[in-house]
Design a protein around this motif. Structure first.
Motif, mmCIF file in Angstrom:
data_model
loop_
_atom_site.group_PDB
_atom_site.id
_atom_site.type_symbol
_atom_site.label_atom_id
_atom_site.label_comp_id
_atom_site.label_asym_id
_atom_site.label_seq_id
_atom_site.Cartn_x
_atom_site.Cartn_y
_atom_site.Cartn_z
ATOM 1 N N VAL A 239 -9.204 11.021 -24.288
ATOM 2 C CA VAL A 239 -7.868 12.061 -23.860
ATOM 3 C C VAL A 239 -7.071 10.632 -23.438
ATOM 4 N N PHE A 240 -7.601 9.614 -22.884
ATOM 5 C CA PHE A 240 -6.867 8.990 -23.140
ATOM 6 C C PHE A 240 -5.787 7.449 -23.852
ATOM 7 N N PRO A 241 -6.767 7.254 -24.731
ATOM 8 C CA PRO A 241 -6.322 6.573 -26.078
ATOM 9 C C PRO A 241 -4.866 7.455 -26.407
ATOM 10 N N ARG A 242 -4.653 8.907 -26.574
ATOM 11 C CA ARG A 242 -3.801 9.645 -26.869
ATOM 12 C C ARG A 242 -2.178 8.936 -25.496
ATOM 13 N N GLN A 243 -2.598 8.526 -24.533
ATOM 14 C CA GLN A 243 -1.019 7.967 -24.246
ATOM 15 C C GLN A 243 -1.365 6.592 -23.369
ATOM 16 N N ALA A 244 -2.692 6.416 -23.644
ATOM 17 C CA ALA A 244 -2.294 4.649 -22.456
ATOM 18 C C ALA A 244 -3.869 3.890 -23.776
ATOM 19 N N GLU A 245 -3.534 2.431 -23.906
ATOM 20 C CA GLU A 245 -4.443 1.961 -24.566
ATOM 21 C C GLU A 245 -5.928 1.525 -22.838
ATOM 22 N N VAL A 246 -6.882 1.736 -24.081
ATOM 23 C CA VAL A 246 -8.023 1.589 -23.033
ATOM 24 C C VAL A 246 -8.803 0.667 -23.318
ATOM 25 N N LEU A 247 -8.839 0.073 -22.131
ATOM 26 C CA LEU A 247 -9.736 -1.702 -22.165
ATOM 27 C C LEU A 247 -10.757 -1.609 -21.273
ATOM 28 N N THR A 248 -11.197 -3.226 -21.710
ATOM 29 C CA THR A 248 -12.273 -3.209 -20.165
ATOM 30 C C THR A 248 -11.619 -4.723 -19.099
ATOM 31 N N VAL B 7 0.740 -1.252 -0.190
ATOM 32 C CA VAL B 7 -0.181 -0.344 -0.116
ATOM 33 C C VAL B 7 0.845 1.270 -0.300
ATOM 34 N N ILE B 8 0.467 1.987 -1.051
ATOM 35 C CA ILE B 8 1.777 3.173 -1.463
ATOM 36 C C ILE B 8 0.493 4.965 -1.151
ATOM 37 N N THR B 9 0.982 5.431 -0.129
ATOM 38 C CA THR B 9 0.938 6.574 0.255
ATOM 39 C C THR B 9 0.915 7.616 -0.390
ATOM 40 N N LYS B 10 0.109 8.746 -0.719
ATOM 41 C CA LYS B 10 0.169 9.585 -1.850
ATOM 42 C C LYS B 10 -0.542 10.846 -0.825
ATOM 43 N N ARG B 11 0.278 12.240 -1.301
ATOM 44 C CA ARG B 11 0.453 13.346 -0.842
ATOM 45 C C ARG B 11 -0.261 14.329 -1.741
ATOM 46 N N ARG B 12 -0.366 13.815 -3.107
ATOM 47 C CA ARG B 12 -1.235 15.034 -3.574
ATOM 48 C C ARG B 12 -1.731 13.587 -5.446
ATOM 49 N N VAL B 13 -2.378 14.532 -5.865
ATOM 50 C CA VAL B 13 -3.031 13.686 -7.032
ATOM 51 C C VAL B 13 -2.641 12.799 -7.636
ATOM 52 N N SER B 14 -1.931 12.802 -8.531
ATOM 53 C CA SER B 14 -0.706 11.069 -8.974
ATOM 54 C C SER B 14 -0.614 10.853 -8.124
ATOM 55 N N ALA B 15 -0.406 9.155 -8.470
ATOM 56 C CA ALA B 15 0.077 8.257 -7.818
ATOM 57 C C ALA B 15 1.323 8.566 -7.275
ATOM 58 N N PHE B 16 2.219 9.155 -8.354
ATOM 59 C CA PHE B 16 3.796 9.359 -7.992
ATOM 60 C C PHE B 16 3.914 11.212 -7.200
ATOM 61 N N VAL C 288 -2.243 8.920 -15.397
ATOM 62 C CA VAL C 288 -1.426 8.887 -16.549
ATOM 63 C C VAL C 288 -0.700 9.518 -17.309
ATOM 64 N N ARG C 289 -1.124 10.971 -16.898
ATOM 65 C CA ARG C 289 -0.359 12.309 -17.555
ATOM 66 C C ARG C 289 1.314 11.764 -17.090
ATOM 67 N N GLU C 290 1.618 11.892 -16.217
ATOM 68 C CA GLU C 290 2.981 11.599 -15.196
ATOM 69 C C GLU C 290 3.370 10.815 -15.814
ATOM 70 N N ALA C 291 2.873 8.508 -15.986
ATOM 71 C CA ALA C 291 3.423 7.925 -16.303
ATOM 72 C C ALA C 291 3.762 7.905 -17.370
ATOM 73 N N ALA C 292 3.384 8.641 -18.261
ATOM 74 C CA ALA C 292 3.184 9.061 -19.978
ATOM 75 C C ALA C 292 4.597 9.583 -19.806
ATOM 76 N N ASP C 293 4.619 10.961 -19.178
ATOM 77 C CA ASP C 293 6.010 11.557 -19.091
ATOM 78 C C ASP C 293 6.656 10.758 -18.437
ATOM 79 N N LYS C 294 7.198 9.105 -18.070
ATOM 80 C CA LYS C 294 8.396 8.932 -17.371
ATOM 81 C C LYS C 294 8.643 7.461 -18.000
#
Length: 193
Positions: free
Chosen positions: A174-183, A101-110, A142-148
């Motif tokens: 939006v997401f399909p520009r940087q990620a595969e979106v699937l069920t 379990v990872i605790t974050k302090r803001r919005v992004s998981a990073f 998504v945004r931060e991970a794509a930049d990484k």
């Protein structure tokens, strides 16, 4: 024990699935919980690292001062929202005692977390994202991970947002520009069932 390098290089992130966020989803929380449990079970069967990311703060919210300019976090400081000090994963998704379990302090998981250290330690280069809210933690991650330079997948039916229109725009435009979106079903089928 290593079974296949593709699975070992993938991590499933269950983000902001906490009692307070699940309560915000109302009746939709039960369906979301069932969908998440299906994704988690498939990941575990295939030796995919499952990481729970929660938002939380120290006692007294020292991370949120009068100088914090993020409007949504300033509002949290005095809100009395339960579970933000010593946050926990919502029990409806059956977290296991040995889960990370990872605790974050803001919005992004990073943001303000040790997520990247854990991912590097496990040689992860592919993130499968889920969580509440699609317009919050999922979008920011998504945004931060794509930049990484992580490869990204977003499980559309394992994400939720209180604004259905924003949710749909993010998943479909939006997401399909940087990620595969699937069920979740497609994710599970891709793992071999």
């Amino acid at each position: 024990m290593e079974k296949n390098s593709k699975a070992l290089r993938t991590a499933l992130l269950i983000m902001d699935i906490q009692p307070a966020t699940m309560a915000m989803m109302g009746d939709a929380a039960a369906g979301l919980s069932a969908t998440l449990k299906k994704a988690i079970a498939a990941a575990r069967r295939n030796d995919i690292l499952v990481l729970f990311v929660v938002v939380g703060f120290r006692k007294g919210f020292p991370e949120l001062t009068a100088h914090t300019s993020n409007i949504s976090f300033v509002a949290l400081r005095g809100s009395g929202v339960a579970g933000l000090e010593n946050p926990t994963v919502d029990p409806s998704v059956d977290p296991q005692p040995d889960d990370i379990v990872i605790t974050k302090r803001r919005v992004s998981a990073f943001a303000g977390s040790d997520l990247e250290v854990i991912l590097r330690g496990h040689h992860v280069d592919h993130l499968v994202l889920t969580g509440i809210a699609t317009s919050g933690v999922v979008l920011s991650t998504v945004r931060e991970a794509a930049d990484k330079d992580y490869r990204l997948s977003v499980l559309a039916d394992a994400c939720a947002d209180r604004d259905p229109e924003v949710h749909a725009v993010l998943l479909n435009k939006v997401f399909p520009r940087q990620a595969e979106v699937l069920t979740v079903d497609k994710f599970v089928a891709g793992l071999g069932g």
